[in-house]
Every structure is written in C-alpha cells, then in structure tokens.
Design an enzyme around this catalytic site. Structure first.
Site, PDB file in Angstrom:
ATOM      1  N   LYS A 195     -10.993   8.737  13.588  1.00 44.29           N
ATOM      2  CA  LYS A 195     -10.713   8.959  15.005  1.00 44.29           C
ATOM      3  C   LYS A 195     -12.001   9.272  15.769  1.00 44.29           C
ATOM      4  O   LYS A 195     -12.282   8.691  16.812  1.00 44.29           O
ATOM      5  CB  LYS A 195      -9.711  10.115  15.144  1.00 44.29           C
ATOM      6  CG  LYS A 195      -9.064  10.190  16.512  1.00 44.29           C
ATOM      7  CD  LYS A 195      -8.180  11.423  16.612  1.00 44.29           C
ATOM      8  CE  LYS A 195      -6.913  11.338  15.812  1.00 44.29           C
ATOM      9  NZ  LYS A 195      -5.774  10.821  16.557  1.00 44.29           N
ATOM     10  N   ARG A 238      -7.675  17.788  17.424  1.00 48.55           N
ATOM     11  CA  ARG A 238      -6.984  16.881  16.492  1.00 48.55           C
ATOM     12  C   ARG A 238      -7.765  16.778  15.196  1.00 48.55           C
ATOM     13  O   ARG A 238      -8.991  16.857  15.203  1.00 48.55           O
ATOM     14  CB  ARG A 238      -6.899  15.467  17.085  1.00 48.55           C
ATOM     15  CG  ARG A 238      -6.026  15.342  18.300  1.00 48.55           C
ATOM     16  CD  ARG A 238      -6.052  13.884  18.766  1.00 48.55           C
ATOM     17  NE  ARG A 238      -4.950  13.573  19.629  1.00 48.55           N
ATOM     18  CZ  ARG A 238      -5.036  13.536  20.963  1.00 48.55           C
ATOM     19  NH1 ARG A 238      -6.177  13.791  21.568  1.00 48.55           N
ATOM     20  NH2 ARG A 238      -3.980  13.237  21.687  1.00 48.55           N
ATOM     21  N   GLY A 265       0.387  14.221   7.026  1.00 47.06           N
ATOM     22  CA  GLY A 265       0.478  15.383   6.141  1.00 47.06           C
ATOM     23  C   GLY A 265      -0.494  16.460   6.561  1.00 47.06           C
ATOM     24  O   GLY A 265      -0.340  17.625   6.224  1.00 47.06           O
ATOM     25  N   MET A 291      -2.728  18.586   9.707  1.00 46.25           N
ATOM     26  CA  MET A 291      -2.464  19.000  11.077  1.00 46.25           C
ATOM     27  C   MET A 291      -2.802  17.848  12.014  1.00 46.25           C
ATOM     28  O   MET A 291      -3.824  17.201  11.860  1.00 46.25           O
ATOM     29  CB  MET A 291      -3.314  20.201  11.459  1.00 46.25           C
ATOM     30  CG  MET A 291      -2.820  20.782  12.763  1.00 46.25           C
ATOM     31  SD  MET A 291      -4.039  21.738  13.645  1.00 46.25           S
ATOM     32  CE  MET A 291      -4.689  20.510  14.746  1.00 46.25           C
ATOM     33  N   ARG A 315      -7.737   2.119  16.529  1.00 46.38           N
ATOM     34  CA  ARG A 315      -7.949   1.950  15.078  1.00 46.38           C
ATOM     35  C   ARG A 315      -7.317   0.619  14.677  1.00 46.38           C
ATOM     36  O   ARG A 315      -6.494   0.077  15.422  1.00 46.38           O
ATOM     37  CB  ARG A 315      -7.311   3.097  14.291  1.00 46.38           C
ATOM     38  CG  ARG A 315      -5.829   3.210  14.508  1.00 46.38           C
ATOM     39  CD  ARG A 315      -5.253   4.381  13.751  1.00 46.38           C
ATOM     40  NE  ARG A 315      -3.858   4.568  14.127  1.00 46.38           N
ATOM     41  CZ  ARG A 315      -3.136   5.623  13.818  1.00 46.38           C
ATOM     42  NH1 ARG A 315      -3.668   6.609  13.158  1.00 46.38           N
ATOM     43  NH2 ARG A 315      -1.876   5.721  14.177  1.00 46.38           N
ATOM     44  N   HIS A 344      11.397  -6.212 -21.270  1.00 44.99           N
ATOM     45  CA  HIS A 344      11.853  -7.608 -21.341  1.00 44.99           C
ATOM     46  C   HIS A 344      12.396  -8.062 -19.991  1.00 44.99           C
ATOM     47  O   HIS A 344      12.022  -9.118 -19.472  1.00 44.99           O
ATOM     48  CB  HIS A 344      12.928  -7.720 -22.429  1.00 44.99           C
ATOM     49  CG  HIS A 344      13.486  -9.090 -22.575  1.00 44.99           C
ATOM     50  ND1 HIS A 344      14.607  -9.499 -21.899  1.00 44.99           N
ATOM     51  CD2 HIS A 344      13.050 -10.169 -23.272  1.00 44.99           C
ATOM     52  CE1 HIS A 344      14.859 -10.759 -22.196  1.00 44.99           C
ATOM     53  NE2 HIS A 344      13.921 -11.188 -23.042  1.00 44.99           N
ATOM     54  N   SER A 349      -7.337 -16.919 -25.485  1.00 50.21           N
ATOM     55  CA  SER A 349      -6.559 -16.468 -24.337  1.00 50.21           C
ATOM     56  C   SER A 349      -6.226 -15.006 -24.599  1.00 50.21           C
ATOM     57  O   SER A 349      -5.636 -14.674 -25.631  1.00 50.21           O
ATOM     58  CB  SER A 349      -5.289 -17.303 -24.213  1.00 50.21           C
ATOM     59  OG  SER A 349      -4.532 -16.818 -23.131  1.00 50.21           O
ATOM     60  N   CYS A 353      -3.653 -14.309 -20.336  1.00 49.49           N
ATOM     61  CA  CYS A 353      -2.270 -14.698 -20.071  1.00 49.49           C
ATOM     62  C   CYS A 353      -1.302 -13.528 -20.128  1.00 49.49           C
ATOM     63  O   CYS A 353      -0.096 -13.707 -20.047  1.00 49.49           O
ATOM     64  CB  CYS A 353      -1.827 -15.819 -21.002  1.00 49.49           C
ATOM     65  SG  CYS A 353      -1.781 -15.306 -22.721  1.00 49.49           S
ATOM     66  N   TYR A 368     -10.185 -18.912 -16.491  1.00 51.90           N
ATOM     67  CA  TYR A 368      -8.930 -18.959 -15.739  1.00 51.90           C
ATOM     68  C   TYR A 368      -8.099 -17.707 -15.972  1.00 51.90           C
ATOM     69  O   TYR A 368      -8.336 -16.972 -16.933  1.00 51.90           O
ATOM     70  CB  TYR A 368      -8.110 -20.205 -16.128  1.00 51.90           C
ATOM     71  CG  TYR A 368      -7.551 -20.175 -17.526  1.00 51.90           C
ATOM     72  CD1 TYR A 368      -6.324 -19.565 -17.795  1.00 51.90           C
ATOM     73  CD2 TYR A 368      -8.246 -20.750 -18.591  1.00 51.90           C
ATOM     74  CE1 TYR A 368      -5.814 -19.519 -19.073  1.00 51.90           C
ATOM     75  CE2 TYR A 368      -7.747 -20.709 -19.879  1.00 51.90           C
ATOM     76  CZ  TYR A 368      -6.528 -20.087 -20.116  1.00 51.90           C
ATOM     77  OH  TYR A 368      -6.018 -20.023 -21.387  1.00 51.90           O
TER      78      TYR A 368
HETATM   79  C1  PEP Z   1       0.471 -10.748 -24.419  1.00 45.86           C
HETATM   80  O1  PEP Z   1       0.628 -10.067 -25.429  1.00 45.86           O
HETATM   81  O2  PEP Z   1      -0.293 -10.420 -23.484  1.00 45.86           O
HETATM   82  C2  PEP Z   1       1.194 -12.006 -24.258  1.00 45.86           C
HETATM   83  C3  PEP Z   1       0.962 -12.793 -23.225  1.00 45.86           C
HETATM   84  O3  PEP Z   1       2.156 -12.277 -25.175  1.00 45.86           O
HETATM   85  P1  PEP Z   1       3.632 -11.662 -25.113  1.00 45.86           P
HETATM   86  O4  PEP Z   1       3.784 -10.936 -23.823  1.00 45.86           O
HETATM   87  O5  PEP Z   1       4.561 -12.798 -25.251  1.00 45.86           O
HETATM   88  O6  PEP Z   1       3.606 -10.757 -26.307  1.00 45.86           O
END
Ligand code: PEP
Ligand code: MG
Length: 897
Positions: free
Chosen positions: A31, A101, A110, A112, A357, A473, A782, A849, A869
């Site tokens: 401010k 202020r 939260g 004053m 702001r 899951h 991966s 992954c 990637y």
């Molecule tokens: C992992 O373990 O990160 C993975 C991609 O395999 P999953 O989640 O199928 O065990």
C-alpha cells in the site's frame, strides 16, 4: 530528517515530497509503495507517510520497543502534513485528521486494517463542526472513530456500540442511520464513551498523540495475531517480512452530496472485459461501501444497465469527476501494465486516490487480460505467459459450478480431480455402469476405489471417496480420466449394506442427487448448475505463445483411446506412460487375466496369455493410430497380481465357475498371493523375471501393432517399451533380451522392419544410484516419481494421506511430496540419475511420468535439470504446456529456432 548514523524509519508521500517508489514494496509494504508511486505519477493522493516494515522487524527483535529516533521522525512527518493541509493535529479550531492503515508486502487479511478520522476528540470534533459548518458530519465522523478505534486498537467488541445505536434508533423511532441528527450523534457519542470506560476501566483517549501511537502499536501488534499467523502459514509468507504503517491525511466522502467514495477495477475482474467496473456511494465513507448497509451505485451507465440497477451511475451524477477518474484508470494501467484495483474518495467534487494494487481476477479474466494487454502492446507475449498461474487453467478445462448458484455443502474432502459434477448417488461400480447405461448421470461413492472399479469410474460423472489421499487410486485414475473427484472426505460414513451415506445428521440414499466440486473438495446436496469450458479464443492464443518458447516436450499418461484423443486435443506430443494393466480390467479380458494367474504351469499361463494377446495388440494399434507417429511409451505389467483377483467369497465362486477352476484353488491362490507390503512385493519387473511369458506376450503385441500401423499408415511408429521397478542392471538385461527376441520374431513373421527403444522407469533409489550401469543398455529413463517418492521417503502412497496434513501443519514438510516433487531429496536422486545416465549414454531420453509431471513447481524442477519431457494426465497437459514455458522463461532455456 534523520540525523547521521540513525536509521530512516519514515518515508513521506504526497504534497510534493515523495520519498518512496513502487519498487520499494519490501520496505514500504504494497500500500505504501503504491501510494508513493501514485504521488510520483502526479495523481491526487492525500499526503501522508509510511513507517517501514523494518521498524516492524526491529519492534519484534527488541521486545516490542521502538528505536528512540522514531518519535522525532514521526513528529517531523506529522508537521509536514500540518503544513501541507494548513491544519494542526489536535488543534480544536482547525484539526488535522488522519487515517492509519497496515500494509504488508502482500495484501494480508487478518491484520489490523484501518482506523479513520484519527485526531478527533471532544474538542476537535466541536472545531470540525464549526469549521465545516456541518455538525452532523463532524459528530458522525467522531462516533465512527470511537467505534473503530475502540474495536481495532482497544479491542472492545462491536456489539457494545451496535446495541447503543440500536437503542437510540428505537427510542427515536428511526430506521436508518441517516435519520440521526447532530444532537442524536452527540448523545450516542456520550454513551459510546461510557461503554468504553466501563469495558476498559479508563476513558476513551482524548490525547491525539496517544491515539496516534495507539494505532501504530495496534498495526505492528496485529502482525503477530493468531489470524495473521495462520494466513501467513497458509500462504507461505515469512514472519520476517513485517508490516508497514501508513498514516495519511483524511479526505471526506461524507461531507455532503458533492462527496462520494468508491472502489473500482480498471477492467472487469470476472470476465476480463476492458471496461471500467466499480461501485460508489454518494455522501459516504469507505467503510460504508464494503459494509453493505447501503446499496452501492455503479460507476458507468453500462454497468448500471448490465446489473439492472435503477440508481444513477457516477458517470451521470458527477460527469467531470468521473472523467478524471477514468483518466486515472488509464494512466494507472499503462504505468503498472496490469489491471488495477483502486479506491477513491471525492471531497466536494475533488477526486483523491487512496489505493491502487494489481486486482484479483478469475481464471478466464486473467487469460483475457493477459492476451489483451499483449495485443494492446502494453506487455510482451513472454510477460503474458508469465502472468497466468498454470494451475488456474484447471478451472478452464472442466465444467465449473455456476458462481451464482446456491449450494448446500455437506462435507469437504481433498480436491483430487478438478471439475464439478452432479448425479445420482451409487455405491458400486456395476450400478454406476448400469445406471449410466440408461442415461443417468451418477456419482460413484466408495470408501476407496480399486482397479476393479475402473468401469464404474468411467461411467460416472464424478467420484467421491471417504478414504485416501491425492495419489490414492481414485484420485490418480479420476485425474487421468478427467472425471471430477473428491477423495478422503473423512466425515462421510459410507454404508454399503444399507446403500446410504451419512454426514453430520444428513443421510444421502442411493439415487439421491449430490454435486461434487473436485477443484475445492466440496460435496453438496442436490444439483448445482455448472458452466461448460471454452477452449478456443484467448486460451488457444496464449497456449500457442507458450508452445512457441518451451523447450521440454509434453506427453500424456493414457491407455484408453478416449484419454489419448483427449490428450491430443489438449496438445499432448506423445504418450509418456501407458499403464497396460488398466487394459486388463475390461470385462472381456479380466477372465483371461484371472485364468493366467490361476494357472499352475507355464503352459497354462501361455494358453491364457494367448487369449489376451489379440486384445493387447488392438489396444496398441489404437494408441499408435491416434498418436500418428508421435512417441508412445508402453509400460509392461506393473501391479501385484492379487489386484486382479476377486475379493469376496461370492466373486471367488463366480471366477471358479467361469474359469473352470476348483473353488478351493481360487481361494488358495488368493491367500498365496497375499502380501504384507504389496507395493514392495512381487510387482513390476519382478513379475517379468518370474513369469517372462507375460512380458513376452505384451512385447509381441506391441511390435505386431507397430508393424501393422506402420504398414497401413505409412507413418513410422517407434514404440518405446518400458520396464517398471528396475533395481539392477541384471534385471533390465534379462528382460531386454525377452523384448528383443519378441521384436525379432515379429519382424520375421511380418517382414516389416521397425525401430523401437527399450528403457526403464527409475522408481527406486537403487536404480537412481546405479543409473550409470543401467544406461549401458537402457535407451531411456522415465522417472516414476510416485514410487520414487514412496521409496525415498519410506512413505506409503496409499496410507500417508492420513497423517501428512499433520506433518504440513507442524511445518515438518512444506508440501505433500506426492503432489509437489521434493526437489532436495527425491530431486537430488533424479538429478544424479540423469547425470550418471547421460555420462554413459549422452543421447539418453529422459522424462518424468509420475503425478508430478503435471505439477508446475515440479515441472520447473524438471526444466532445471534438463529433462526432455514431462508426461501427465490428459487434463493436465495444458497446465504442463504453460508451466514448461514459464520454466523455460525463468531459467532462460527458451527454445530458439
Ligand atoms: C510412478 O511410480 O511414478 C508411476 C508413474 O507408476 P505408477 O503410478 O503406475 O506406480
Ligand atoms: Mg510406479
């Protein structure tokens, strides 16, 4: 002026003596820095001064004491205000009044907030009445001050004042505050003062210096109140930042009909439209606009019409001041190069700016504003890319709840998979499938889900579980499918037997309608209307800009044709993980899978696998066809086999019948496959080592599909075959030989030549450490960071959700490591594996992954160690595209063609 050697704690602004700038937020708070900047821009800012955040830090480091030189610096600053306003602080005939202020670096509810009209006491209020010629205004201001100051600084509860005011109104038969006369306010003031004295044992302070230092102390004190501490914890704001205090000359929006006060956004904060958007009240003080006692009026005629208001717009009532305000709007936007949230007051037709702001906005508005500002030439495209929070794109990819709709929230779980969905409650996957089959929208409610529920999860609009975390899951599968999911709603008790669920006195039966919001974790009773996403327009424009500069490729985790198509629509550049086991649960195949598991010999397994092979081949043909030449990584079977076997006695008998197996054998095999720690048990490549015929079948199906699609489409299909859960090079080499043999057989049988890669997941610390050896034969890595996190921390990904929140609460872990990659621990293993892999095989392909592949902070880490990637679930692909672009911009690894 501070003398030599003394620290400077006070910075002035306005009336031609501004010492701060916008880039001094750390010292002056948001401010204070912005007030200084507006003054520098020549905008009409009432003069004032800021006591720095460093003073706050000093205050706490020194037992809540101020440095001795502060008194003089504040007195000098007050004297400057007196000179600028030609008034005197505490002088009855001509009093200077100020507001006080708080103002931290980041806006922080939260703490004053504000005390207005400070400097009023019995004598100065009388003086103000005489000088302004408006006694009502003066006493109204004084009573507001007593109430605010007593509440915020002296901690006297509001209700004391509200009760007194209500009593006066009742006695006089008034309904509105505006009905009270000057004399009425004077008697209210007397009662207010008595109430304060009764509550505190001391009178309301009449000494204006005491008032000022009381308010300054309250601001610094509020930095450490419980609400502020909680807010900082939730928003990662360090306590060391401190808050500043802003003391500013009062201007009055409540001095008559030529006065007003208001708040505005320079563009529409919900749609992003480039239209001035705001509200104001004539003859009012700032608190009245937010308090909701009077209905605010719109700034513009367009706003008035759009909101069907019949109250006149500021544009009509005060056209000159409105035009000035509109000029300020344009000037501020150009200067700050972003949409601003502003506060202003009009005193006797003169405009004053009280705050600016960067304005908060919805996700669609953020996108539109960034793209528009870039197109207007105010910012460049890279800046537009940086302005969007990738996680907020989630709101744009899924249906969202209509913000105008009513909702009755009955429970809250984890926001496991975004999107909002309504439907009839069902408690089993089979029912979900049946009811969806006849056109009903359903929400599948389970204590937790297992691979057996996949068909029901697919059929459902949304999934609700009472147990399980963000990588349970249900959460992982729902995210992959793009289904809304709320997981771990622990307050809900699900009763499968009686087909109902109960939460805090509410009972929901099968067939009742609920709505879940997977972006907030809320569970609501009944149907709440939703809004569908729009993927063209600004979204497409910004994503195009992001794609132009990112270095990392974005792949997807997908196994069904639907998911693969969705991912391509969202811009995926290949598949980084196809979990083949998901294909085994299809009702047409599960029997053969079970036969394979129940078989007592290799021959028996081969017979069952031969039934599965055509299905697997068809799966891969579909994926290769949809991906049309883009890379596709297929992981060989990973989960422990017991996951494919039935759970209940009845199901076991059915399986025995269907497979022609002795029911005792089914039971025996189930017991035999039971493991105490299945995640660390007979799974991943360990299955391939013990039953090579499984991987052999899968490899053959992959290569046959590749040969077929290459032949038909003319497109080169280069499958990447991935082996899970490798811990030694030996395991890898044994299984690579199985895969190479299958490739050679398919080449010989089809006469079709094709290329392929064989690589591994890195999911175990040992594999990361031995990455150098493994890379001698593995052509890609991966990083399976779900398992790698689990095995590095020794935390079960299925069970840790129960206690991780407590670890976060106690500050032991900053984030859930299954959501945001632990860069310093798990990350170090990844970095090390990448380096050791590259040292042996410089062109080794590296990707990730695990679920972290769709998390912006984790993607930034992947960029920093140069992965090729990231792969994530289809609905996170756009988030990953944007996050990868931002990561490239931040680490200056922008793609240059
Ligand atoms: C992992 O373990 O990160 C993975 C991609 O395999 P999953 O989640 O199928 O065990
Ligand atoms: Mg894994």
């Amino acid at each position: 002026m501070s003398s030599q050697g003394e620290s400077k704690w006070v910075y002035t602004f306005g009336a031609g003596a501004t010492e701060g700038r916008a880039d001094m937020k750390n010292l002056l708070g948001g401010k204070g820095a912005n007030l200084a900047e507006m003054a520098n821009l020549g905008l009409p800012v009432p003069p004032g001064f800021t006591i720095t955040t460093e003073l706050c830090t000093h205050f706490y480091a020194n037992g809540r004491a101020y440095p001795p030189e502060l008194k003089t610096q504040v007195a000098d600053a007050v004297a400057r205000l007196e000179a600028a306003m030609d008034a005197k602080f505490g002088e009855p005939a001509n009093p200077l009044l100020v507001s006080v202020r708080s103002g931290a670096r980041a806006s922080m509810p939260g703490m004053m907030d504000t005390v207005l009209n400070l400097g009023l006491n019995d004598a100065t209020a009388r003086g103000l009445a005489l000088r302004s010629g408006d006694a009502r205004f003066a006493y109204d201001s004084y009573r507001r001050f007593i109430q605010m100051y007593s509440n915020v600084v002296l901690d006297v509860d509001h209700h004391h004042f509200e009760d007194i005011l209500d009593g006066h109104k009742r006695d006089k038969n008034y309904s509105l505050d505006t009905d009270l006369t000057a004399a009425d306010w004077q008697s209210v003031i007397e009662d207010y003062k008595k109430a304060v004295e009764r509550e505190l044992g001391t009178p309301f302070p009449q000494d204006v210096q005491e008032q000022l230092w009381g308010a300054i102390g309250a601001v610094f004190g509020s930095w450490m109140n419980a609400r502020a501490i909680t807010y900082r914890r939730l928003h990662d704001i360090p306590a060391s930042w401190g808050t500043a205090v802003n003391v500013q000359c009062m201007v009055f929006g409540n001095m008559g009909e030529d006065c007003a006060t208001g708040v505005a956004f320079t563009r529409n904060p919900s749609t992003g439209e480039n239209a001035f958007y705001g509200e104001y009240l004539v003859n009012a003080q700032g608190e009245d606009v937010v308090a909701g006692i009077r209905t605010p009026q719109h700034l513009t005629v367009a706003g008035k019409i759009a909101n069907k208001s019949d109250l006149p717009a500021m544009e009509e009532v005060m056209p000159d001041v409105f035009n000035q305000l509109n000029e300020v709007r344009l000037k501020l936007e150009l200067h700050y190069r972003d949409m601003q949230d502003i506060e202003f007051t009009v005193q006797q037709n003169k405009l004053f700016m009280l705050q600016t702001r960067n304005g908060k906005r919805t996700a669609p508005a953020a996108l539109k504003i960034a793209v528009d500002l870039a197109n207007e030439g105010v910012i460049d495209r890279n800046e537009a890319i940086k302005r969007i929070d990738p996680a907020s794109l989630d709101q744009l990819l899924h249906p969202t709840l209509d913000p105008k709709a009513d909702r009755k929230v009955i429970a809250k779980g984890l926001p496991a998979s975004p999107g909002a969905a309504s439907g009839k409650v069902v408690f089993t996957a089979d029912e979900a499938e049946q009811m969806a089959g006849v056109g009903d929208a359903v929400i599948l409610c389970r204590i937790e889900t297992s691979p057996e529920d996949i068909h029901g999860m697919h059929a459902a609009r949304g999934i609700l579980t009472s147990r399980g975390g963000m990588t349970s899951h249900a959460a992982v599968v729902a995210r992959g499918m793009g289904r809304a999911c709320v997981s771990g709603a622990g307050d809900i008790r699900i009763d499968y037997k009686n087909k109902l669920m109960a939460v805090r006195g509410v009972t929901v039966k099968e067939g009742d309608i609920v709505t879940i919001d997977g972006s907030t974790g809320e569970v609501m009773l009944g149907e709440v209307p939703t809004i569908q996403p729009e993927l063209s327009g600004d979204f497409a424009t910004l994503m195009g800009w992001a794609d132009g500069i990112r270095r990392m490729k974005i792949r997807t985790n997908a196994e069904t044709p639907l998911d693969a198509r969705t991912a391509r629509k969202f811009g995926a550049e290949g598949i980084g993980l196809s979990r083949t086991e998901h294909m085994f649960f299809d009702p047409a195949r599960i029997l053969a899978v079970r036969e394979m598991i129940l078989a007592e010999s290799e021959e028996g397994r081969r017979t069952a696998l031969a039934k599965l092979e055509p299905f697997q081949k068809k799966d891969f043909v579909d994926l290769f066809t949809i991906m049309a030449g883009l890379p596709v990584t297929i992981r060989l079977l990973d989960p422990p086999l017991h996951e494919f076997l039935p759970n209940t006695e009845q199901d076991m008998d059915e399986v025995a019948k269907a497979t022609g197996t002795d029911p005792l054998r089914v039971r025996h095999r189930t017991i035999q496959l039971h493991e105490a720690n299945p995640m660390l048990g007979h799974r991943g490549c360990r299955l391939g080592i013990t039953y090579p015929e499984i991987y052999e079948m899968q490899a053959r199906a992959i290569f046959a599909a590749a040969a077929e699609v290459s032949k038909i489409s003319g497109e080169t299909v280069t499958p990447e075959v991935m082996i899970p859960l490798i811990m030694t090079k030996k395991e890898f080499d044994i299984l690579k030989a199985v895969i190479d043999k299958a490739a050679a057989e398919v080449k010989a049988a089809t006469g079709q030549s094709f290329e392929y890669l064989v690589g591994t997941m890195i999911e175990l610390p040992r594999a990361a450490l031995r990455a150098g050896d493994i890379a001698e034969t593995a052509e890609f890595f991966s990083f399976g960071t779900n398992d790698l996190t689990q095995t590095t921390f020794g935390l079960s990904r299925d069970d840790a959700g129960a206690f991780l929140p407590e670890y976060q609460r106690q500050g032991i872990l900053e984030h859930d490591p299954f959501q945001t990659l632990d860069a310093t621990g798990v990350g170090e293993l990844i970095d090390l594996a990448a380096q050791r892999g590259r040292a042996v095989r410089p062109d080794i392909k590296l990707g990730i992954c695990g679920e972290h592949g769709g998390d912006p902070a984790s993607i930034s880490f992947c960029e920093s160690i140069g992965l090729d990637y990231v792969s994530c679930s289809p609905y996170r692909v756009p988030i990953a595209r944007l996050a990868a672009a931002q990561a490239a911009l931040n680490s200056d690894t922008v793609k240059r063609d």
